[in-house]
Design a protein around this motif. Structure first.
Motif, PDB file in Angstrom:
ATOM      1  N   VAL A  30      32.960  39.419  18.708  1.00 54.63           N
ATOM      2  CA  VAL A  30      34.517  39.750  18.427  1.00 54.63           C
ATOM      3  C   VAL A  30      34.763  39.879  17.094  1.00 54.63           C
ATOM      4  N   CYS A  31      33.825  39.851  16.073  1.00 55.94           N
ATOM      5  CA  CYS A  31      33.963  39.658  14.689  1.00 55.94           C
ATOM      6  C   CYS A  31      34.779  41.096  14.175  1.00 55.94           C
ATOM      7  N   GLU A  56      19.190  48.394  29.386  1.00 57.78           N
ATOM      8  CA  GLU A  56      19.410  47.092  29.867  1.00 57.78           C
ATOM      9  C   GLU A  56      20.423  46.532  29.149  1.00 57.78           C
ATOM     10  N   LYS A  57      20.801  46.822  28.211  1.00 56.86           N
ATOM     11  CA  LYS A  57      22.114  46.482  27.487  1.00 56.86           C
ATOM     12  C   LYS A  57      23.380  47.111  27.474  1.00 56.86           C
ATOM     13  N   GLU A  58      23.421  48.206  28.176  1.00 52.84           N
ATOM     14  CA  GLU A  58      24.502  48.745  28.407  1.00 52.84           C
ATOM     15  C   GLU A  58      25.696  47.718  29.126  1.00 52.84           C
ATOM     16  N   PRO A  67      31.770  46.466  27.841  1.00 58.21           N
ATOM     17  CA  PRO A  67      33.317  45.832  27.767  1.00 58.21           C
ATOM     18  C   PRO A  67      33.314  44.952  26.759  1.00 58.21           C
ATOM     19  N   LEU A  68      32.203  44.349  26.164  1.00 58.35           N
ATOM     20  CA  LEU A  68      32.576  43.275  25.262  1.00 58.35           C
ATOM     21  C   LEU A  68      32.881  44.219  23.731  1.00 58.35           C
ATOM     22  N   LEU A  69      32.255  45.357  23.484  1.00 56.59           N
ATOM     23  CA  LEU A  69      32.342  46.139  22.292  1.00 56.59           C
ATOM     24  C   LEU A  69      33.737  46.869  22.408  1.00 56.59           C
ATOM     25  N   GLN A 108      34.891  39.679  31.680  1.00 56.71           N
ATOM     26  CA  GLN A 108      33.966  38.657  32.290  1.00 56.71           C
ATOM     27  C   GLN A 108      33.338  39.111  33.580  1.00 56.71           C
ATOM     28  N   THR A 109      34.438  39.425  34.343  1.00 52.76           N
ATOM     29  CA  THR A 109      33.941  39.538  35.649  1.00 52.76           C
ATOM     30  C   THR A 109      33.195  40.982  35.818  1.00 52.76           C
ATOM     31  N   GLN A 110      33.222  41.896  34.718  1.00 54.27           N
ATOM     32  CA  GLN A 110      32.561  43.199  34.980  1.00 54.27           C
ATOM     33  C   GLN A 110      31.044  42.749  34.704  1.00 54.27           C
ATOM     34  N   VAL A 111      30.872  41.982  33.411  1.00 53.86           N
ATOM     35  CA  VAL A 111      29.709  41.841  32.963  1.00 53.86           C
ATOM     36  C   VAL A 111      28.657  41.063  34.046  1.00 53.86           C
ATOM     37  N   ARG A 112      29.423  39.957  34.560  1.00 57.19           N
ATOM     38  CA  ARG A 112      28.720  39.266  35.574  1.00 57.19           C
ATOM     39  C   ARG A 112      28.257  40.097  36.757  1.00 57.19           C
TER      40      ARG A 112
END
Length: 553
Positions: A270-271, A289-291, A295-297, A357-361
């Motif tokens: 979040v920086c 595999e890290k796509e 949502p965090l980005l 959070q819901t999406q990445v889970r």
């Protein structure tokens, strides 16, 4: 940060492998001698990046070659998890700590790892979403102290209380940056023991930096040529760094002189201390595999708005308008300092984080499906702040949680559902106030303040609390800002002793609340000035309110 070491060392010849081997042997002897010299406990600050991993490996190997009877002192390894770390790195850290703990037990190495976390009240989302703190900036770097410094320093203080003194081992290097080199040089001048520098922020805690003179190449050669003794793969660590635009890690932070970690691979996702999170962008772009981290980005980039005044209150967090000078196109302008995020934007960020959070889970790899961006404890504290400190008795958090996750919110705080006011009362109040946000805020504060005192056995202080509601919320935005400018003019006039200006400001048809205290700061040097003060007192709201009553026969 990445270019400074290069400019410092570009004319300095690189060490040969043989020279590095000799240095490692000398450091091994030095570590063993320092360890066996006394009973002062050691604390190694580890971020699990390249520098701190190299230091930990050096010390492990040095202690491992000591006879068992000399391994008498426990070495504490501390890592601070800000709870907003890059998820890939966070997973690496937790795996490393687990491997370290198992290997230390099997090999009988007196090393004990500790994963530290900030207290709930200091966590990132509690402050940003709960209190409304704006995204961190260089001018308001509120996150470092709360998320990094406090947890580490608290652990160190507890060790000092128990043992009287500690030695803090860090992987800081002079080649990291010119600023880092200058800071280390300054501390070296105050050394009371060979190789041990004083800790300016923590008394009775000495700092040991064994690889302070190493270069980046020295670190990587050591990690790649010497096997990791606790079973972790240094090649995997190297691969985590590969492709990054900045070859820096986020070190254990124990003071505010430590540079921000936003430009490093091991920073918080979040920086907003830098223009962009190049490391996370590289991870997403270079590895399918890290796509799932996109949502965090997206949240981080949306938080990183250079001018977010329209998202923030016109008052500071304590409810008053505060002015500051800023340079606008070469001219000095005096403007209000924007305050915390408004209710709308605090609720907006909560929804965005819960949806992410819901999406990445759902989309992340199997080993990351339990990822938590915001914990139940944080949500509970945010809800408490909104209800009790901001008087937002519509209690919107459970509703937002349900809409974003599809699940009901279970608040772990006892007696969390006892309330006299709720969404129905809020809707009626909003309708009555007819779009007047300040009127709505004032009424909500007054009603909820009364509710809070109703639940107490004694109602001492209720009048002061109600009066505070009027002080912060009874003016429109324009009135509050105009009053702040008038107070500034009055203070300036008092400082200059400009009696005529004081009379003009205090006897005119302007808001006078709060000016009497300023007037009293100016000594009455003449009858005219004394009369000015007395005349001003006659203008205050309380005197006006009871003037008719006083004039009655």
């Amino acid at each position: 940060m990445a270019t400074a070491p290069q400019s410092e060392n570009k004319n300095k010849p690189a060490r040969t492998v043989a020279e590095l081997v000799d240095d490692i042997q000398a450091l091994t002897t030095e570590i063993q001698e320092l360890y066996c010299l006394d009973g002062i406990p050691w604390i190694i600050g580890v971020s699990w990046g390249k520098d701190s991993s190299a230091v930990l490996q050096l010390i492990w190997n040095a202690i491992a070659t000591l006879p068992q009877e000399k391994r008498t002192k426990t070495i504490h390894v501390i890592t601070t998890d800000t709870l907003v770390e890059n998820p890939v790195v966070s997973a690496w850290v937790r795996k490393s700590i687990q491997n370290l703990k198992l290997a230390a037990k099997e090999q009988e190495i007196p090393i004990e790892p500790h994963l530290l976390e900030p207290v709930v009240q200091d966590r990132f989302w509690v402050n940003l979403i709960g209190k409304g703190y704006p995204a961190p900036r260089i001018q308001f770097r509120w996150c470092t102290q709360r998320l990094k410094i406090n947890p580490a320093n608290q652990f160190i203080r507890e060790m000092v209380r128990a043992s009287g003194e500690t030695i803090l081992v860090l992987g800081t290097r002079k080649a990291e940056s010119f600023k880092r080199a200058a800071t280390m040089q300054k501390h070296q001048m105050g050394r009371v023991r060979d190789r041990l520098s004083p800790n300016a922020s923590l008394p009775n805690s000495l700092i040991y930096t064994p690889i302070e003179d190493w270069s980046n190449n020295d670190v990587w050669i050591y990690l790649n040529q010497w096997d990791n003794p606790w079973g972790q793969s240094n090649k995997d660590l190297f691969n985590m760094y590969r492709g990054a635009t900045a070859d820096n890690e986020c070190p254990l932070v124990v003071d505010t002189s430590t540079p921000s970690c936003g430009d490093s691979r091991f920073g918080c996702w979040v920086c907003t201390m830098v223009n962009q999170d190049k490391s996370m962008e590289a991870m997403i772009q270079n590895d399918e595999e890290k796509e799932w981290m996109q949502p965090l980005l997206d949240i981080r980039n949306e938080l990183d708005l250079k001018d977010d005044r329209d998202r923030r209150d016109f008052r500071r967090i304590w409810g008053n308008v505060q002015l500051f000078e800023r340079n606008v196109n070469g001219k000095i302008a005096v403007e209000p300092i924007p305050g915390p995020y408004t209710k709308y934007w605090r609720e907006y960020w909560l929804r965005k984080v819960l949806e992410a959070q819901t999406q990445v889970r759902r989309t992340s790899p199997e080993n990351m499906r339990d990822i938590t961006l915001i914990s139940a404890a944080e949500l509970s504290e945010i809800r408490r702040i909104w209800l009790e400190e901001k008087h937002e008795f519509d209690d919107s958090l459970p509703r937002i949680y349900k809409e974003a996750t599809g699940e009901p919110f279970s608040d772990p705080r006892p007696d969390n559902d006892y309330k006299l006011l709720g969404i129905d009362e809020w809707a009626v109040l909003k309708e009555v106030c007819d779009g007047d946000d300040m009127h709505l805020e004032l009424m909500a504060k007054l009603l909820d303040t009364e509710r809070q005192f109703l639940m107490k056995t004694r109602r001492v202080g209720i009048y002061e609390a109600l009066e505070d509601c009027f002080k912060t919320s009874s003016h429109t935005r324009e009135q509050a800002i105009d009053n702040a400018y008038t107070k500034l003019e009055l203070k300036t006039a008092i400082d200059k002793g400009d009696v005529e200006k004081i009379k003009q400001l205090t006897l005119g048809d302007v808001e006078t609340d709060g000016k009497i205290d300023l007037i009293n700061e100016l000594p009455a040097t003449s009858a005219t000035e004394s009369a000015s003060t007395e005349s001003t007192k006659e203008q205050i709201w309380a005197n006006k309110k009871f003037r008719n009553k006083k004039s009655m026969p």
